[in-house]
Design a protein around this motif. Structure first.
Motif, PDB file in Angstrom:
ATOM      1  N   GLN A 503       0.860  -1.165   0.000  1.00 21.43           N
ATOM      2  CA  GLN A 503       0.000   0.000   0.000  1.00 21.43           C
ATOM      3  C   GLN A 503       0.902   1.222   0.000  1.00 21.43           C
ATOM      4  N   PRO A 504       0.761   2.092  -0.980  1.00 22.99           N
ATOM      5  CA  PRO A 504       1.560   3.322  -0.954  1.00 22.99           C
ATOM      6  C   PRO A 504       1.213   4.134   0.278  1.00 22.99           C
ATOM      7  N   LYS A 505       2.033   5.138   0.550  1.00 21.00           N
ATOM      8  CA  LYS A 505       1.814   5.974   1.726  1.00 21.00           C
ATOM      9  C   LYS A 505       0.430   6.611   1.707  1.00 21.00           C
ATOM     10  N   GLY A 506      -0.142   6.745   2.881  1.00 23.46           N
ATOM     11  CA  GLY A 506      -1.440   7.405   3.002  1.00 23.46           C
ATOM     12  C   GLY A 506      -2.446   6.768   2.087  1.00 23.46           C
ATOM     13  N   GLN A 507      -3.148   7.595   1.318  1.00 23.88           N
ATOM     14  CA  GLN A 507      -4.080   7.053   0.338  1.00 23.88           C
ATOM     15  C   GLN A 507      -3.591   7.275  -1.084  1.00 23.88           C
ATOM     16  N   ALA A 508      -2.269   7.445  -1.224  1.00 26.60           N
ATOM     17  CA  ALA A 508      -1.717   7.615  -2.571  1.00 26.60           C
ATOM     18  C   ALA A 508      -2.040   6.373  -3.393  1.00 26.60           C
ATOM     19  N   GLU A 509      -2.180   6.567  -4.691  1.00 29.17           N
ATOM     20  CA  GLU A 509      -2.605   5.458  -5.550  1.00 29.17           C
ATOM     21  C   GLU A 509      -1.835   5.477  -6.857  1.00 29.17           C
ATOM     22  N   GLU A 510      -1.640   4.296  -7.431  1.00 26.94           N
ATOM     23  CA  GLU A 510      -1.023   4.226  -8.749  1.00 26.94           C
ATOM     24  C   GLU A 510      -2.045   4.673  -9.785  1.00 26.94           C
ATOM     25  N   VAL A 511      -1.585   5.356 -10.802  1.00 35.16           N
ATOM     26  CA  VAL A 511      -2.511   5.845 -11.815  1.00 35.16           C
ATOM     27  C   VAL A 511      -3.191   4.665 -12.516  1.00 35.16           C
ATOM     28  N   GLY A 512      -2.454   3.550 -12.642  1.00 36.31           N
ATOM     29  CA  GLY A 512      -3.019   2.353 -13.259  1.00 36.31           C
ATOM     30  C   GLY A 512      -4.244   1.882 -12.512  1.00 36.31           C
TER      31      GLY A 512
END
Ligand SMILES: Nc1nc2c(c(=O)[nH]1)N[C@H]1C(S)=C(S)[C@@H](COP(=O)(O)OP(=O)(O)OC[C@H]3O[C@@H](n4cnc5c(=O)[nH]c(N)nc54)[C@H](O)[C@@H]3O)O[C@H]1N2
Ligand SMILES: Nc1nc2c(c(=O)[nH]1)N[C@H]1C(S)=C(S)[C@@H](COP(=O)(O)OP(=O)(O)OC[C@H]3O[C@@H](n4cnc5c(=O)[nH]c(N)nc54)[C@H](O)[C@@H]3O)O[C@H]1N2
Ligand code: SF4
Ligand code: SF4
Ligand code: SF4
Ligand code: SF4
Ligand code: SF4
Ligand SMILES: [Mo]
Lengths: 759, 298, 197
Positions: A503-512
């Motif tokens: 899980q990336p930091k916080g609620q960061a998300e991959e664009v994919g």
């Protein structure tokens, strides 16, 4: 080379098995506990080079990034930007939650929202546009390549894509495409004995930075290769060259053409190569070059005619030799033709698929890129250069989605770009997805937190520099959610146990993942075209379709090594034999370009003066350049900024003296689009008619580090920022005049005419 | 040849103000102590009135001085390490023992003096002299061991420090004596003779000091490049005002004139001269410490 | 294993240095070096007159001297020279008196603003002891630095030093530096910048 060619192959998703993270080698040790560190091999994406790197983890915490010794391009080396990736991930000022604008645009007031709200807003908007057949009003501005984003673009039929990675080198790419059918070739600098460098700075920045720099310096030091650099200022490369020729900005083309004339006149050209592998004859080349005399070139460029003559002879005689072409040649209004002129030097001596010369890029078997047709290249969607052009073309915009792109800062005349983006009539709805609250994000209606390259999955292939082709895996190296935690989760899914769950930091998300979720919500065809659970699912399916890799352990192998070398594709290995024919795919080098002619341009390499009318006596040409610490991801890096926090305007010391300007003085720099106040660096290392400013400084957003402000945070270092009184420099793009090469369409970022005055 | 440093880091100051202050105070203390022993150690009875004040000042100042050290060090509560992990090659180790022994000796010496036990006073006075010399002289060694700092790395440093210590000691004694006699004595009458004698002593010590400073400067300015740079820094650079005007002109030459020209010699001028010296010697410490580490090493 | 006494050294081949700062940055992350202090850095100096001017890059680390004055002066023996030549500081012993900083001729020591004790480059001994190369050596994109055992004639560094003319910075300081350079430019050492206001 912009050759991070992403893959689109494969469908059947193999059953994911448990990953093996720790490498067998004991490659890192904790400074405090002396216990071995966990190693995850992955790929650097701070610049286009795509070096193999190793991420070192102490428990769950990422503590170090170093080069992966197994990677054939960078061979264990890494650059400062690569190491600074650590600062990008661990930055306390990162954008971690989706935000919605509160108050007027650009006011910087935000409300946290949920991803659910983001998805439903966007899906509704896009569906509505599709329903009304207005998808042409959806603009995507992508600052970074992502295969799922591209699929999404295709699936919903977006027509307006501002493709920054393709735009970067428009002139160079156009020039090379027009001659070879490939936007970019591999430079075999490691085996050259004589390198003529026109406006590239491979010792500070290059699309293959670590790989090229290490090979070139080894050739120089270990095998005595000579390096000659033409640059308006003494770049790092010029500093390490055997000779530096300060050149008048934008005149590289005529110097190269004069050299070409000398080579042809002295009978030093490789006539066999020209006959068999180009579409023009030596006699006709000679005829074409007749008026490009060294004396004329000397008058225009300031480089002595005898130097031009001697260098031309050396270049032709000291084989293998190679002419490098950098942004100094291409980032001008006359860039495309200048690049073609320098490239001509390479063709004259037969530098194609030759040791120490230029090579078609090699990728794993059957994934060789296709030859590009110039007409389609010129007409491709990437002809949309930005919001300014959209506005000029009176195209309507409904929604503008910027992904890892910061035009309000990086565009020439960026303040006017910012103005257009801020205007709700021009851009009714602006969405920005980035790791930080950038200058562009500040104007947005909705801001989405992007995962960094160290927090997601990807496969790519960097053009191989001398070994067999290599496939790079990018895998998450931070914040792994333990299986136990996953079990406790209410949305527990047995399948997930088998998958690594990062899980990336916080609620960061991959664009994919964002694209996949949007597609799911949009249902129908869009969903059908993007049938993956997540990015991991996607790369699994891509990888399972590569036969050679499957036999060598597939994804598991990739995960433990971070890369895969396609040993089977021996055919792609670089061969050094002058007898051999070029690969069938490639036709002749087009010194004479029919396509250019058809598009109304001169089909042969020509020199066109940059400054018409002549530059005034009190004017200088402002060049901008990239510092070795600057990359997309280092704007807010404390370690990069500590070393380089402000950019000063380089000016020739003698010239400065005559103007009564001293080192460190503050001056006003004015162009036709604006003015800024900078401090000066008086130096003996710049052409008297040029001044230079490094780009990447003077941020007004992004973060306190980028703004050179001391502040308190979880990271005790941020309270130790000591350069706060010196400031953070200036953004040259505020005064760069927006003008483009009529042929290639690339921007003239290095030739704005400016005046200076002491204040 | 045109050279320009394009990039370098800045280096932390190793010593700075706290150490300058510390060195100054140990100097004052050593100077006062030595004056005090003139009567009680060497039997120069005209200085007898100074004995008690001298030892009191020496002790008090020496209790204050190490406080600046504690401000200076990063880990003051580890000070006990100095007495456990001993390194005899380090001047600071010498200093840490001297800083214990010297005040103890001062207290014993003073105790016997106040008890009027002359013989014991004399013995501890004589023991105290080498201690006083060392407690200040070692600070000279501290700086002298900074081998890359041209201004510090000279054998003159300990001697120069001692001489200036005596100067500041005498000057301070004059001031303290005047204050004591005019406010705290019964008859409020100052022994002018004694003051003028001290003044004369001060004047001749100033000559010695100026001589040493001149030796130092002359050699510096013809020695290797760093030394020449250091000399330039004092004579023409950032520290020239403090060095030439404050330290040497106001702190030494003017007091010398005030103290030696008979027409000028009054109570008032002697007091002014002493104040100038006390201030001037502080700036001497300040200049030596800060100018010494001002020029970057690399 | 070779149980002969080790004698570590570092060789910096300046001909290959492109001034990229990767070494300095790798050190920051490897050793958790706070902002405002440095264990290693790359000095840059311009020399000469246009158009014959030059620029020099000079990466600097601690010399781990054979006769380290910083160890000599430490009052609490916190500075320790190991038998293999690595000079390090015992973090539990140092009192932060800064004397070593005053005495080192190379300006490579500093007081850690968080821990208040002296620190410096110790050739990443935690890595070396685990059989790894120092972080900066590994990071350098062009392979400028070589680290190894001079007592082992087969080591890369021993071979290189036997073959090439090497220099040290300020040999006249008598500290016997063990960081060697190839192609050291004296003017790059000597050029000094006065503190900015
Ligand atoms: N460190 C670092 N590396 C990077 C990047 C980065 O941001 N930072 N970005 C990557 C990207 S996106 C790109 S596009 C590439 C760009 O790589 P380059 O195009 O090679 O880099 P630039 O710094 O734009 O320009 C190179 C040199 O051209 C010189 N120059 C300017 N005008 C002239 C001229 O008229 N004639 C000549 N002969 N020289 C001239 C400049 O002084 C400069 O030294 O680098 C990639 N690598
Ligand atoms: N004057 C002048 N202007 C120039 C140039 C010049 O030479 N001179 N060069 C031009 C060139 S060649 C280029 S390429 C452009 C660059 O221009 P842009 O591509 O617009 O680049 P940046 O502002 O560098 O970065 C875009 C965003 O990417 C985000 N980002 C960085 N790393 C990551 C990551 O790992 N993951 C995620 N998720 N996000 C990340 C950053 O936060 C940043 O806001 O500038 C152009 N502008
Ligand atoms: S050259 Fe580019 S890809 Fe390689 S380590 Fe540096 S930033 Fe990363
Ligand atoms: S360079 Fe300085 S700190 Fe390093 S060992 Fe030598 S004297 Fe000590
Ligand atoms: S600062 Fe620490 S290591 Fe340096 S001399 Fe003082 S106690 Fe020793
Ligand atoms: S050897 Fe280690 S401590 Fe020394 S400079 Fe290199 S990374 Fe830093
Ligand atoms: S990493 Fe290597 S090339 Fe870069 S500055 Fe350091 S020593 Fe020089
Ligand atoms: Mo770029």
């Amino acid at each position: 080379m912009k050759t991070s060619i992403a893959w689109f192959a494969g469908t059947a998703a193999g059953l994911a098995s448990r990953q093996r993270l720790a490498s067998a080698r004991k490659a890192g040790v904790s400074r405090t506990s002396l216990k071995p560190l966990r190693v995850i091999p992955t790929t650097c994406e701070q610049c286009p080079a795509g070096c193999g790197i190793n991420a070192y983890l102490n428990g769950e915490r990422l503590v170090q990034l170093l080069g992966n010794p197994d990677h054939p391009n960078n061979k264990g080396g890494i650059c400062a930007k690569g190491i600074a990736g650590l600062n990008l991930v661990n930055d306390p000022e990162r954008l971690l939650y989706p935000l919605k604008r509160r108050g007027p645009r650009g006011d910087g007031q935000w409300t946290k929202i949920t991803w659910d709200e983001v998805y439903s807003t966007l899906a509704t908007r896009v569906k509505e546009l599709i329903r009304r057949d207005k998808i042409s009003e959806f603009v995507i501005d992508k600052g970074h390549d992502d295969p799922l984003l591209d699929r999404f673009i295709t699936a919903i039929g977006v027509t307006h894509v501002i493709d920054r990675p393709a735009m970067k080198n428009f002139n160079r790419s156009t020039a090379f495409t027009s001659m070879t059918g490939f936007p970019s070739l591999v430079e075999d600098v490691g085996r050259s004995r004589f390198v003529l460098n026109f406006g590239a700075n491979p010792y500070a920045n290059h699309d293959q930075f670590v790989g090229i720099a290490s090979r070139l310096i080894h050739a120089q030091v270990e095998s005595g290769a000579r390096l000659i650099t033409f640059d308006v200022r003494m770049s790092e490369t010029a500093a390490k060259s055997d000779a530096w020729y300060p050149i008048k900005a934008g005149t590289d083309g005529i110097v190269a053409l004069a050299m070409a004339k000398v080579i042809v006149a002295k009978g030093l050209a490789n006539s066999d190569f020209i006959d068999r592998k180009t579409n023009y004859s030596l006699a006709m080349i000679k005829n074409h070059l007749s008026h490009y005399t060294p004396e004329k070139a000397a008058k225009v460029s300031g480089v002595r005619a005898t130097d031009i003559q001697n260098l031309a002879v050396d270049f032709a005689r000291q084989r293998p030799s190679l002419a490098l072409i950098g942004g100094g040649v291409s980032d001008h209004k006359n860039g495309t033709q200048s690049v073609r002129s320098v490239a001509l030097l390479n063709w004259l001596v037969g530098n194609l698929e030759e040791e120490g010369g230029l090579f078609y890029p090699r990728f794993p078997s059957s994934l060789q890129p296709k030859k590009v047709d110039l007409n389609s290249w010129l007409n491709s969607a990437s002809n949309i250069k930005g919001i300014t052009e959209l506005k000029e073309a009176k195209r309507r915009i409904n929604t503008y989605f910027a992904y890892l792109s910061n035009p309000a800062y990086a565009d020439p005349d960026c303040d006017s770009t910012a103005g257009l983006l801020k205007d709700e009539k021009t851009v009714p709805f602006l969405v920005v997805m980035d790791t930080h609250l950038t200058e562009t994000a500040r104007m947005a209606d909705m801001v989405l937190p992007a995962a960094t390259y160290l927090e997601g999955w990807g496969v790519s292939s960097a053009a191989s520099l001398d070994e067999v082709p290599v496939l790079n895996l990018r895998q998450p190296v931070v914040s792994m959610i333990s299986a136990a935690k996953a079990l406790r989760s209410p949305t527990f899914d047995v399948g997930k146990l088998l998958e690594p769950k990062f899980q990336p930091k916080g609620q960061a998300e991959e664009v994919g993942n964002v694209c996949l979720e949007l597609a799911r919500r949009m249902r129908g065809n869009t969903a059908k075209n993007l049938p993956y659970k997540n990015t991991y699912d996607y790369i699994t399916s891509v990888i399972s379709s590569i036969p050679g890799l499957k036999m060598e352990g597939g994804l598991n192998n990739l995960k433990s090594k971070g890369l895969w070398i396609d040993k089977a594709s021996k055919s792609a290995r670089y061969r050094y034999s002058s007898k051999k024919e070029l690969p069938a795919l490639h036709q002749k080098v087009e010194i004479y370009s029919n396509a250019l002619k058809q598009n109304g341009h001169s089909p042969l390499p020509e020199y066109e003066p940059l400054t018409t009318p002549e530059k005034r006596k009190d004017e200088f040409i402002l060049t901008t350049f990239k510092s070795n610490l600057w990359a997309k991801g280092t704007a807010n890096s404390k370690w990069a900024r500590e070393i380089l926090h402000e950019n000063r305007l380089w000016i020739n010391k003698d010239v400065a003296q005559k103007l009564g300007i001293k080192n460190g003085d503050r001056i006003r720099v004015t162009s036709s689009v604006g003015s800024l106040i900078s401090r000066v660096l008086t130096t003996q290392r710049i052409h008297p008619e040029s001044v230079a400013l490094a780009e990447g400084f003077g941020h007004s957003e992004v973060g306190n580090v980028a703004k050179a402000k001391r502040f308190r945070s979880d990271d005790p270092d941020t309270n130790l920022i000591w350069w706060d009184k010196k400031g953070n420099g200036v953004n040259p793009n505020k005064i760069i005049v927006r003008k483009e090469d009529p042929i290639g369409g690339g921007l003239g970022l290095k030739d704005t005419r400016i005046r200076i005055e002491k204040i | 040849m045109d050279t320009q440093v394009l990039y370098n880091i800045f280096h932390q100051d190793a010593f700075g103000f706290n150490i300058a202050m510390y060195i100054y105070l140990t100097g004052v203390s050593a100077g006062s102590f030595i004056l005090s022993t003139l009567a009680y150690g060497f039997g120069l009875s005209q200085y007898k009135p100074l004995g008690k004040i001298g030892v009191v000042v020496a002790t008090i100042v020496l209790v204050i001085a190490p406080l600046f050290l504690l401000f200076h060090v990063g880990m003051p509560y580890r000070a006990w390490h100095l007495f456990i992990y001993i390194n005899l090659a380090s001047p600071i180790t010498w200093g840490s023992f001297l800083l214990i022994l010297y005040p103890i000796n001062c207290i014993i010496y003073g105790y016997f003096m106040f008890k009027e036990k002359m013989k014991l006073t004399r013995i501890f006075g004589l023991i105290g002299i080498p201690l006083a010399i060392s407690v200040h002289g070692y600070t000279g060694f501290i700086l002298a061991f900074g081998k890359a700092r041209a201004l510090w790395n000279t054998a003159l440093m300990p001697i120069l420090f001692l001489v200036s210590a005596v100067i500041s000691g005498i000057a301070l004694m004059i001031l303290v004596f005047v204050i004591k006699e005019s406010y705290f004595s019964k008859d409020k009458k100052i022994d002018r003779e004694l003051i003028f004698n001290l003044g004369k002593l001060l004047a001749w010590m100033i000559v010695l000091d100026l001589f040493l400073v001149a030796c130092d400067l002359i050699v510096l300015s013809i020695s290797q490049a760093d030394a020449q740079a250091a000399a330039r820094l004092l004579l023409r650079g950032k520290f020239s005002f403090l060095f030439l005007v404050v330290e040497n002109l106001l702190g030494k030459i003017v007091p010398f004139i005030l103290l030696t020209v008979p027409r000028l010699r009054t109570m008032a001028t002697t007091i002014v001269a002493s104040i100038l010296v006390v201030v001037g010697i502080f700036f001497m410490r300040y200049v030596v410490v800060l100018a010494g580490e001002f020029l970057p090493l690399l | 294993m070779n149980n002969k006494k080790k004698r570590y050294a570092m060789l910096v081949d300046l001909r290959k240095c492109i001034g990229c700062n990767a070494c300095a940055m790798a050190c920051k992350s490897e050793n958790d070096v706070p902002l405002s202090v440095w264990r290693s850095w790359v000095k840059k100096v311009e020399k000469g007159q246009y158009p014959d001017s030059k620029e020099f890059f000079l990466p600097i680390v601690c010399n781990n001297c054979d006769k380290p004055i910083c160890v000599t002066v430490c009052p609490v023996n916190a500075g320790i020279k190991r038998p293999d030549g690595i000079v390090y500081i015992d973090p539990h012993r140092c009192i932060g008196c800064r004397y070593c900083i005053a005495s080192c001729p190379y300006g490579v020591r500093y007081i850690n603003p968080r821990k208040k004790i002296a620190e410096k480059c110790y050739w990443c001994h935690h890595r070396v002891d685990a059989g790894l190369k120092p972080a900066c050596v590994l990071a350098c994109p062009t392979g400028v630095m070589t680290f190894g055992d001079l007592n082992d004639p087969r080591s890369e560094i021993a071979k290189a030093i036997a073959k090439k003319a090497v220099q040290t910075i300020k040999p006249d300081m008598g500290t016997d530096p063990q960081t060697f350079y190839i192609g050291l430019e004296q003017s790059a050492v000597e050029a000094k910048k006065i503190k900015e206001e």
